[in-house]
Design a protein around this motif. Structure first.
Motif, PDB file in Angstrom:
ATOM      1  N   PHE A 135       0.820  -1.216   0.000  1.00 40.31           N
ATOM      2  CA  PHE A 135       0.000   0.000   0.000  1.00 40.31           C
ATOM      3  C   PHE A 135       0.856   1.268   0.000  1.00 40.31           C
ATOM      4  O   PHE A 135       0.351   2.372  -0.257  1.00 40.31           O
ATOM      5  CB  PHE A 135      -0.933   0.009   1.220  1.00 40.31           C
ATOM      6  N   LEU A 136       2.157   1.125   0.290  1.00 37.19           N
ATOM      7  CA  LEU A 136       3.047   2.285   0.311  1.00 37.19           C
ATOM      8  C   LEU A 136       3.476   2.723  -1.089  1.00 37.19           C
ATOM      9  O   LEU A 136       4.108   3.763  -1.243  1.00 37.19           O
ATOM     10  CB  LEU A 136       4.296   1.972   1.143  1.00 37.19           C
ATOM     11  N   GLY A 137       3.134   1.921  -2.104  1.00 40.62           N
ATOM     12  CA  GLY A 137       3.570   2.220  -3.467  1.00 40.62           C
ATOM     13  C   GLY A 137       3.169   3.609  -3.935  1.00 40.62           C
ATOM     14  O   GLY A 137       3.985   4.360  -4.486  1.00 40.62           O
ATOM     15  N   GLY A 138       1.910   3.980  -3.722  1.00 44.68           N
ATOM     16  CA  GLY A 138       1.431   5.297  -4.134  1.00 44.68           C
ATOM     17  C   GLY A 138       2.114   6.416  -3.376  1.00 44.68           C
ATOM     18  O   GLY A 138       2.482   7.450  -3.964  1.00 44.68           O
ATOM     19  N   PHE A 139       2.295   6.222  -2.072  1.00 42.29           N
ATOM     20  CA  PHE A 139       2.965   7.231  -1.247  1.00 42.29           C
ATOM     21  C   PHE A 139       4.400   7.452  -1.717  1.00 42.29           C
ATOM     22  O   PHE A 139       4.871   8.591  -1.804  1.00 42.29           O
ATOM     23  CB  PHE A 139       2.957   6.783   0.217  1.00 42.29           C
ATOM     24  N   ILE A 140       5.095   6.357  -2.040  1.00 48.04           N
ATOM     25  CA  ILE A 140       6.490   6.452  -2.484  1.00 48.04           C
ATOM     26  C   ILE A 140       6.588   7.186  -3.822  1.00 48.04           C
ATOM     27  O   ILE A 140       7.447   8.055  -4.008  1.00 48.04           O
ATOM     28  CB  ILE A 140       7.118   5.052  -2.594  1.00 48.04           C
ATOM     29  N   ALA A 141       5.700   6.859  -4.753  1.00 47.47           N
ATOM     30  CA  ALA A 141       5.707   7.525  -6.060  1.00 47.47           C
ATOM     31  C   ALA A 141       5.455   9.024  -5.914  1.00 47.47           C
ATOM     32  O   ALA A 141       6.153   9.854  -6.520  1.00 47.47           O
ATOM     33  CB  ALA A 141       4.647   6.892  -6.960  1.00 47.47           C
ATOM     34  N   ALA A 142       4.449   9.377  -5.106  1.00 47.37           N
ATOM     35  CA  ALA A 142       4.143  10.790  -4.878  1.00 47.37           C
ATOM     36  C   ALA A 142       5.295  11.485  -4.159  1.00 47.37           C
ATOM     37  O   ALA A 142       5.636  12.636  -4.466  1.00 47.37           O
ATOM     38  CB  ALA A 142       2.859  10.914  -4.062  1.00 47.37           C
ATOM     39  N   GLY A 143       5.897  10.772  -3.208  1.00 47.27           N
ATOM     40  CA  GLY A 143       7.022  11.329  -2.464  1.00 47.27           C
ATOM     41  C   GLY A 143       8.208  11.639  -3.358  1.00 47.27           C
ATOM     42  O   GLY A 143       8.849  12.685  -3.218  1.00 47.27           O
ATOM     43  N   PHE A 144       8.503  10.733  -4.289  1.00 50.08           N
ATOM     44  CA  PHE A 144       9.608  10.959  -5.220  1.00 50.08           C
ATOM     45  C   PHE A 144       9.358  12.214  -6.061  1.00 50.08           C
ATOM     46  O   PHE A 144      10.268  13.029  -6.260  1.00 50.08           O
ATOM     47  CB  PHE A 144       9.782   9.750  -6.141  1.00 50.08           C
ATOM     48  N   MET A 145       8.154  12.375  -6.561  1.00 46.24           N
ATOM     49  CA  MET A 145       7.840  13.540  -7.383  1.00 46.24           C
ATOM     50  C   MET A 145       7.964  14.825  -6.580  1.00 46.24           C
ATOM     51  O   MET A 145       8.471  15.840  -7.071  1.00 46.24           O
ATOM     52  CB  MET A 145       6.428  13.397  -7.964  1.00 46.24           C
ATOM     53  N   LEU A 146       7.509  14.791  -5.328  1.00 47.70           N
ATOM     54  CA  LEU A 146       7.582  15.972  -4.468  1.00 47.70           C
ATOM     55  C   LEU A 146       9.030  16.326  -4.151  1.00 47.70           C
ATOM     56  O   LEU A 146       9.420  17.506  -4.200  1.00 47.70           O
ATOM     57  CB  LEU A 146       6.805  15.717  -3.181  1.00 47.70           C
ATOM     58  N   ILE A 147       9.848  15.303  -3.840  1.00 47.83           N
ATOM     59  CA  ILE A 147      11.255  15.540  -3.513  1.00 47.83           C
ATOM     60  C   ILE A 147      12.000  16.107  -4.718  1.00 47.83           C
ATOM     61  O   ILE A 147      12.809  17.040  -4.592  1.00 47.83           O
ATOM     62  CB  ILE A 147      11.923  14.232  -3.044  1.00 47.83           C
ATOM     63  N   ILE A 148      11.747  15.536  -5.900  1.00 49.26           N
ATOM     64  CA  ILE A 148      12.404  16.011  -7.116  1.00 49.26           C
ATOM     65  C   ILE A 148      12.028  17.470  -7.404  1.00 49.26           C
ATOM     66  O   ILE A 148      12.886  18.300  -7.721  1.00 49.26           O
ATOM     67  CB  ILE A 148      12.043  15.119  -8.318  1.00 49.26           C
ATOM     68  N   ALA A 149      10.738  17.784  -7.271  1.00 50.18           N
ATOM     69  CA  ALA A 149      10.275  19.152  -7.526  1.00 50.18           C
ATOM     70  C   ALA A 149      10.904  20.132  -6.529  1.00 50.18           C
ATOM     71  O   ALA A 149      11.371  21.213  -6.920  1.00 50.18           O
ATOM     72  CB  ALA A 149       8.753  19.212  -7.427  1.00 50.18           C
ATOM     73  N   ALA A 150      10.939  19.757  -5.258  1.00 48.24           N
ATOM     74  CA  ALA A 150      11.517  20.630  -4.234  1.00 48.24           C
ATOM     75  C   ALA A 150      13.014  20.807  -4.440  1.00 48.24           C
ATOM     76  O   ALA A 150      13.551  21.910  -4.277  1.00 48.24           O
ATOM     77  CB  ALA A 150      11.240  20.049  -2.847  1.00 48.24           C
ATOM     78  N   SER A 151      13.696  19.729  -4.832  1.00 44.66           N
ATOM     79  CA  SER A 151      15.145  19.803  -5.067  1.00 44.66           C
ATOM     80  C   SER A 151      15.459  20.715  -6.249  1.00 44.66           C
ATOM     81  O   SER A 151      16.395  21.513  -6.203  1.00 44.66           O
ATOM     82  CB  SER A 151      15.706  18.393  -5.319  1.00 44.66           C
ATOM     83  N   LEU A 152      14.669  20.598  -7.311  1.00 49.02           N
ATOM     84  CA  LEU A 152      14.869  21.465  -8.475  1.00 49.02           C
ATOM     85  C   LEU A 152      14.649  22.927  -8.109  1.00 49.02           C
ATOM     86  O   LEU A 152      15.374  23.822  -8.568  1.00 49.02           O
ATOM     87  CB  LEU A 152      13.911  21.053  -9.600  1.00 49.02           C
ATOM     88  N   PHE A 153      13.656  23.173  -7.260  1.00 47.15           N
ATOM     89  CA  PHE A 153      13.379  24.540  -6.804  1.00 47.15           C
ATOM     90  C   PHE A 153      14.574  25.121  -6.062  1.00 47.15           C
ATOM     91  O   PHE A 153      14.991  26.264  -6.307  1.00 47.15           O
ATOM     92  CB  PHE A 153      12.143  24.553  -5.900  1.00 47.15           C
ATOM     93  N   VAL A 154      15.152  24.324  -5.158  1.00 50.35           N
ATOM     94  CA  VAL A 154      16.302  24.789  -4.373  1.00 50.35           C
ATOM     95  C   VAL A 154      17.508  25.041  -5.276  1.00 50.35           C
ATOM     96  O   VAL A 154      18.220  26.046  -5.123  1.00 50.35           O
ATOM     97  CB  VAL A 154      16.661  23.759  -3.275  1.00 50.35           C
ATOM     98  N   VAL A 155      17.739  24.130  -6.234  1.00 50.65           N
ATOM     99  CA  VAL A 155      18.881  24.278  -7.150  1.00 50.65           C
ATOM    100  C   VAL A 155      18.730  25.519  -8.011  1.00 50.65           C
ATOM    101  O   VAL A 155      19.674  26.317  -8.162  1.00 50.65           O
ATOM    102  CB  VAL A 155      19.025  23.022  -8.042  1.00 50.65           C
ATOM    103  N   ILE A 156      17.548  25.713  -8.595  1.00 56.95           N
ATOM    104  CA  ILE A 156      17.311  26.877  -9.450  1.00 56.95           C
ATOM    105  C   ILE A 156      17.412  28.176  -8.647  1.00 56.95           C
ATOM    106  O   ILE A 156      18.002  29.167  -9.104  1.00 56.95           O
ATOM    107  CB  ILE A 156      15.928  26.772 -10.128  1.00 56.95           C
ATOM    108  N   ALA A 157      16.872  28.157  -7.435  1.00 55.32           N
ATOM    109  CA  ALA A 157      16.934  29.351  -6.587  1.00 55.32           C
ATOM    110  C   ALA A 157      18.373  29.699  -6.235  1.00 55.32           C
ATOM    111  O   ALA A 157      18.748  30.878  -6.186  1.00 55.32           O
ATOM    112  CB  ALA A 157      16.121  29.118  -5.318  1.00 55.32           C
ATOM    113  N   SER A 158      19.192  28.682  -6.011  1.00 56.95           N
ATOM    114  CA  SER A 158      20.596  28.922  -5.656  1.00 56.95           C
ATOM    115  C   SER A 158      21.363  29.560  -6.813  1.00 56.95           C
ATOM    116  O   SER A 158      22.321  30.314  -6.597  1.00 56.95           O
ATOM    117  CB  SER A 158      21.268  27.615  -5.241  1.00 56.95           C
ATOM    118  N   LEU A 159      20.939  29.273  -8.038  1.00 62.02           N
ATOM    119  CA  LEU A 159      21.593  29.873  -9.211  1.00 62.02           C
ATOM    120  C   LEU A 159      21.375  31.383  -9.256  1.00 62.02           C
ATOM    121  O   LEU A 159      22.182  32.119  -9.846  1.00 62.02           O
ATOM    122  CB  LEU A 159      21.053  29.237 -10.499  1.00 62.02           C
TER     123      LEU A 159
END
Length: 226
Positions: A135-159
């Motif tokens: 049952f954690l499959g959906g949570f993990i998939a959503a979590g990965f997308m959220l982490i990737i989006a947040a990481s990209l935001f931090v990287v772009i902001a740092s530029l």
């Protein structure tokens, strides 16, 4: 007669599951040892963070594009060792960075100990209770997308000169939770027959352990800076 056939089928299934589980942990141990060796070589060579980043990108390319095509053959083993070796090498610059910090050696050992405790504890819980965590499959998939989006935001902001230290720490904390969930999910998949390829299972668990370790390093390092 049908009951006998059913029992034989169930026994064979359990035998297959045990084989996948055994092969997964054996390969996981070997790949972790190999990545530790390449990390040591990388540290001794003093590789730069840029080279480490390139090694990580090449490793991800192997997992995304090469491993799916070779996972059912002996070539898949070579790909896994190439992947884990590159990941280990990419850790060299990161570990050297922390060793330059005050109590850096202690931070690394604490991160290693925390990673080992989480992995062993969660794996033992699933193997003991036999609980199904699919049952954690959906949570993990959503979590990965959220982490990737947040990481990209931090990287772009740092530029653009913006620093989001609190957001970066929150991402690391999120990765710790996400990797913990992934360990539960993948171990459950193995023992319930959802994952029958030990090469793919090993790769998933290896990535969980490495991401867990680097995230704990980040969190502990930030605490040390404070």
């Amino acid at each position: 007669m049908q009951n006998v056939t059913s029992i034989q089928s169930q026994t064979l299934s359990q035998t297959d599951v045990s084989k996948v589980l055994r092969n997964t942990y054996m390969l996981l141990g070997l790949t972790l040892a190999f990545s530790a060796l390449t990390a040591g070589i990388s540290m001794a060579a003093g590789l730069s963070h840029t080279i480490g980043l390139v090694m990580s990108l090449v490793a991800l390319g192997l997992v995304w594009f090469v491993l799916p095509k070779t996972a059912n053959s002996s070539t898949g083993l070579l790909v896994v060792f190439a992947f884990t070796g590159l990941i280990g090498g990419s850790l060299g610059p990161i570990l050297n960075h922390y060793l330059k910090m005050a109590h850096g050696g202690t931070i690394i050992m604490q991160a290693l100990g925390g990673t080992a405790a989480v992995f062993v504890g969660l794996s033992a819980y699933v193997l003991t209770t036999r609980k199904n965590f699919q049952f954690l499959g959906g949570f993990i998939a959503a979590g990965f997308m959220l982490i990737i989006a947040a990481s990209l935001f931090v990287v772009i902001a740092s530029l653009f000169g913006y620093q989001f230290s609190a957001t970066s720490l929150a991402i690391s904390a999120g990765v710790v939770l996400l990797m913990s969930a992934l360990i539960l999910y993948q171990t459950s998949e193995i023992i319930h027959g959802g994952e029958t390829n030990y090469i793919l299972a090993t790769t998933t668990l290896f990535m969980s352990i490495i991401n867990l370790f680097t995230s704990l390093l980040h969190l502990l390092g930030a605490t040390n800076d404070e």
